[in-house]
Design a protein around this motif. Structure first.
Motif, short mmCIF file in Angstrom:
data_model
loop_
_atom_site.label_atom_id
_atom_site.label_comp_id
_atom_site.label_asym_id
_atom_site.label_seq_id
_atom_site.Cartn_x
_atom_site.Cartn_y
_atom_site.Cartn_z
N GLN A 190 0.85 -1.18 0.00
CA GLN A 190 0.00 0.00 0.00
C GLN A 190 0.88 1.23 0.00
O GLN A 190 2.01 1.19 0.47
CB GLN A 190 -0.82 0.04 1.29
CG GLN A 190 -1.95 -0.93 1.35
CD GLN A 190 -2.72 -0.72 2.63
OE1 GLN A 190 -2.14 -0.66 3.70
NE2 GLN A 190 -4.02 -0.59 2.51
N VAL A 191 0.33 2.32 -0.49
CA VAL A 191 1.03 3.59 -0.37
C VAL A 191 0.89 4.06 1.07
O VAL A 191 -0.20 3.99 1.64
CB VAL A 191 0.45 4.64 -1.33
CG1 VAL A 191 1.00 6.03 -1.02
CG2 VAL A 191 0.76 4.26 -2.77
N GLY A 192 1.96 4.47 1.68
CA GLY A 192 1.93 4.95 3.06
C GLY A 192 2.61 6.29 3.19
O GLY A 192 3.15 6.83 2.23
N LEU A 193 2.52 6.82 4.41
CA LEU A 193 3.13 8.13 4.67
C LEU A 193 4.09 8.01 5.85
O LEU A 193 3.72 7.49 6.90
CB LEU A 193 2.05 9.16 5.02
CG LEU A 193 1.06 9.55 3.92
CD1 LEU A 193 -0.18 10.19 4.52
CD2 LEU A 193 1.71 10.51 2.94
N LEU A 194 5.31 8.45 5.67
CA LEU A 194 6.28 8.48 6.75
C LEU A 194 6.42 9.94 7.19
O LEU A 194 6.64 10.82 6.36
CB LEU A 194 7.64 7.96 6.26
CG LEU A 194 8.78 7.91 7.27
CD1 LEU A 194 8.56 6.82 8.30
CD2 LEU A 194 10.11 7.70 6.58
N VAL A 195 6.24 10.16 8.50
CA VAL A 195 6.33 11.54 9.00
C VAL A 195 7.20 11.57 10.25
O VAL A 195 7.45 10.54 10.87
CB VAL A 195 4.93 12.13 9.34
CG1 VAL A 195 4.07 12.21 8.11
CG2 VAL A 195 4.27 11.31 10.44
N LYS A 196 7.61 12.76 10.63
CA LYS A 196 8.31 12.92 11.91
C LYS A 196 7.25 12.92 13.00
O LYS A 196 6.21 13.57 12.87
CB LYS A 196 9.05 14.26 11.92
CG LYS A 196 10.37 14.20 11.22
CD LYS A 196 11.14 15.48 11.52
CE LYS A 196 12.45 15.50 10.80
NZ LYS A 196 13.03 16.84 10.78
N LYS A 197 7.54 12.20 14.09
CA LYS A 197 6.57 12.15 15.19
C LYS A 197 6.28 13.55 15.71
O LYS A 197 5.16 13.87 16.09
CB LYS A 197 7.12 11.27 16.32
CG LYS A 197 7.05 9.79 16.00
CD LYS A 197 7.62 8.97 17.13
CE LYS A 197 7.61 7.49 16.78
NZ LYS A 197 8.43 6.70 17.71
#
Lengths: 223, 228, 274
Positions: C138-145
């Motif tokens: 799946q397409v996902g999103l990685l972000v800074k907490k």
């Protein structure tokens, strides 16, 4: 279906606004970058011929650093390091590109300016100083106008390189012609026509300048 | 702000893998650059002589080639060599760079040839030398001396420009460094790697441009100029 | 004279284009007639399988700076295919590709196959042959907490870093439309994943979006992959359009790997089992 099939040309050409937008960004980056490069080039070029060891050293360090590392790594560093040093200031990507090409070509232009100034015999500067001109006045009224003749052809060549080098914006998502072209080609697979169109547009931007440089050079060779 | 002498940075700087990867990349970069300069010298001299020549077709073809190449971005040339000519990445990088660099060297050659006064041509001709003989025995030996410094500094440019080969997947210094950076997470670490890459380029290029300048002053010694 | 030179220069540009056209058009047509039926035979004749793989996606295809070897799940798949066609799993030649370069390299014949987290899409099926899917993501999103971003809805006006030539941008825009979200994120495209990661770390982009398995390689204590995932991505092995017997062979190999349980073992080996 080959990469240069007619349908691909049609599709690519019908998306011309993409290329125009990219061209606009490239032009902005080129003009602003050139202004910055000229300012830096003149300042550091004059500094490098000054009698003070400190200003000469300063100018040397600037030139050596920017001439001896690839523009690509300079731009990567600016792009990623600037937000860390100034987390609050969001500097648009185009500005990173302008700073990048400005500082890079400023170093080359400063060498051109230095060579131009040094092409004028030192006796002229001494004569001007003995007539009561200050160093700045002598530079402005006597040395620089003459040096301009020597300087113009290589300067124009620098402008051409600068325009081409704005394509470095493509690696930091700068929205320039190369980036838009690459992005379009990657998404749609129409890279054949895209690269030819992009190449043609760069050529049309650069050739008039290169032509002018050539003319100036020929003129000098005659005289 | 942030602590540069953090354990993260020390861990990175003491990891031999970092230096191995950078040196490996530097090796490929130098390989590409050396072959490029060699090829470009041969083609550049030929092109320069063509352009200098009074034979219309030769000089026009050479001029058109030089003008065309000099006015499009190098990256585009490399992409074309890679995708259209279908060469492996390092070969495409070398071909693209050589197409580009030979146009620049051709201009250096033309400048060098132009710097030889026409009187020498006339003198040589009056002694019964033909065009090729004059080129070989009179003009080229003198002109080459003038061409050496700009060609050495062109070497610096080639080393820098070879970083574009990253875009076509050649494992040169820039690409090796970027893949290496993918192993690290902290922004400061990534920037440290970029700084290391920049330093590696700098050391090599500084030495070369120093050499070029030395040659230049040696060859043009004895002019009274401002500031030196 | 000057006009002539300009004309010649323009002629040069056109000749350049024509050369390109002839070169590619030529190979494309001959390939259609010959190679379509002899795709597998051509590989047997060459004695080597040329495969385009990623070098910056840990787990799938990664050039480990420690060993300088390219390795991963997709490289193991390439070996299995080489074993089937050539009887020797070492007879592979790996070429690094990015999302941008993999298509052209198939077209110009430099590669036989691309196994490089290449999602099967209807538009792409018009340009290349694809095998059956070997991995679903799946397409996902990685972000800074620390960014406080909890989902796609928080990304209005923010910048999302995506890979050039990937389908991520379309997938995100589709998802926004499907969910009726009233947000307008900006997109920045980069050539490689490490560059997007660097941009996320330095704050240049607010989210790094690509397939979740690729994001896994970039998670650390300060970053997280949002649980939200969308647009199932089916990875397929691509070959040149019309190279049907090669694609059929690839399908057979994949089916064999799946039925023998070998595929699960490989997924476990590379920590990709779900």
């Amino acid at each position: 279906m080959g990469p240069f099939a007619l349908t691909k040309w049609e599709a690519t050409l019908s998306n011309y606004p993409i290329f125009l937008e990219g061209l606009g960004t490239t032009l902005i980056a080129a003009v602003a970058g050139l202004v910055l490069a000229l300012m830096l080039g003149i300042i550091f070029g004059v500094l490098s011929t000054a009698s003070s060891k400190i200003t000469r050293g300063l100018s040397r360090v600037y030139v050596e650093f920017f001439q001896n590392t690839p523009l690509l790594i300079q731009v990567f560093l600016l792009f990623n390091a600037l937000p860390l040093i100034a987390p609050k200031a969001v500097i648009p990507v185009v500005v990173v590109g302008i700073l990048g090409v400005g500082f890079y070509h400023g170093a080359y232009i400063s060498e051109v300016v230095r060579a131009g100034i040094q092409s004028i015999h030192r006796g002229q500067l001494e004569a001007a100083l003995s007539q009561g001109f200050t160093y700045v006045q002598a530079m402005r009224h006597i040395i620089i106008p003459q040096a301009m003749r020597v300087v113009l052809p290589p300067l124009t060549n620098q402008a051409v390189s600068l325009i081409k080098n704005t394509s470095v914006l493509a690696v930091i998502a700068g929205g320039d012609l190369m980036y838009r072209g690459d992005s379009y080609a990657g998404n749609m697979g129409n890279y054949g026509p895209t690269y030819i169109i992009v190449g043609l547009l760069y050529f049309l931007l650069c050739y008039p300048l290169a032509f002018a440089a050539k003319k100036l050079e020929d003129k000098q060779e005659v005289s | 702000m942030f602590n540069w002498i953090s354990p993260d940075i020390i861990a990175l700087l003491t990891d031999p893998v970092v230096y191995q990867a950078l040196l490996r990349g530097l090796g490929v970069t130098l390989e590409i650059a050396v072959i490029t300069i060699g090829l470009s010298f041969v083609f550049g001299v030929l092109l320069g002589i063509f352009r200098f020549s009074k034979v219309p077709v030769f000089s026009q073809i050479a001029t058109a080639y030089i003008e065309f190449i000099r006015n499009i971005p190098l990256l585009l040339l490399m992409l074309t060599c890679y995708f259209v000519a279908g060469l492996p990445s390092a070969a495409a990088a070398i071909l693209g760079l050589s197409m580009y660099t030979s146009a620049i060297i051709a201009e250096v050659v033309r400048g060098g040839l132009n710097s030889i006064p026409t009187g020498q041509w006339e003198a040589a001709r009056s002694q019964g030398f033909n065009y090729v003989q004059i080129m070989r025995h009179v003009v080229l030996p003198q002109a080459v001396v003038k061409m050496i410094p700009p060609i050495v500094s062109q070497f610096v440019t080639v080393i820098k420009d070879s970083s574009f080969a990253m875009a076509i997947g050649a494992f040169e210094l820039m690409y090796e460094g970027t893949i290496l950076a993918g192993q690290y997470w902290k922004a400061t670490q990534i920037i440290t790697i970029y700084v290391l890459i920049a330093l590696t380029y700098f050391v090599i290029n500084f030495l070369l441009s120093h050499l070029s300048r030395k040659l230049q002053t040696k060859l043009s010694a004895g002019r009274g100029t401002i500031g030196q | 004279m000057k006009k002539k030179v300009l004309l010649l220069a323009i002629a040069c540009v056109l000749a350049f284009g024509a050369f390109a056209l002839a070169g590619c058009g030529g190979t494309a047509t001959t390939d259609k007639s010959d190679k379509a039926s002899t795709g597998v035979q051509a590989i047997k004749d060459a004695g080597v399988l040329k495969v385009g793989v990623k070098v910056d996606v840990p787990g799938f295809g990664y050039k480990d700076p420690k060993t300088n070897e390219i390795d991963g799940f997709e490289i193991d798949l390439a070996r299995a295919i080489a074993k089937n066609i050539l009887g020797d799993e070492t007879k592979i030649k790996l070429e690094p590709v990015t999302a941008k370069t993999r298509g052209p390299l198939l077209d110009n014949g430099q590669l036989d196959l691309v196994i490089a987290t290449f999602t099967i899409k209807p538009e792409r099926l018009e340009q290349w042959n694809f095998s059956t899917s070997y991995y679903t993501d799946q397409v996902g999103l990685l972000v800074k907490k620390s960014s406080g971003i909890k989902g796609l809805a928080d990304l209005d006006g923010k910048t999302i870093g995506v890979a050039q030539g990937a389908t991520t941008k379309d997938a995100i825009e589709q998802e926004i439309k499907d969910k009726g979200l009233n947000i307008k994120p900006k997109f920045s495209e980069f050539a490689t994943y490490p560059e997007i990661n660097a941009a996320l770390e330095s704050g240049r982009v607010d989210a790094f979006s690509v397939d979740k398995s690729i994001l896994l390689g970039y998670v650390n204590a300060e970053k997280e992959i949002l649980s939200e995932g969308f647009a199932p991505q089916e990875y397929g092995i691509a070959a040149k359009k019309g190279n049907d017997d090669l694609t059929k062979t690839v399908d057979d190999v994949l089916a064999q790997l799946k039925s023998s349980g070998e595929m699960d073992k490989l997924l476990q080996k590379w920590n990709l089992a779900k």
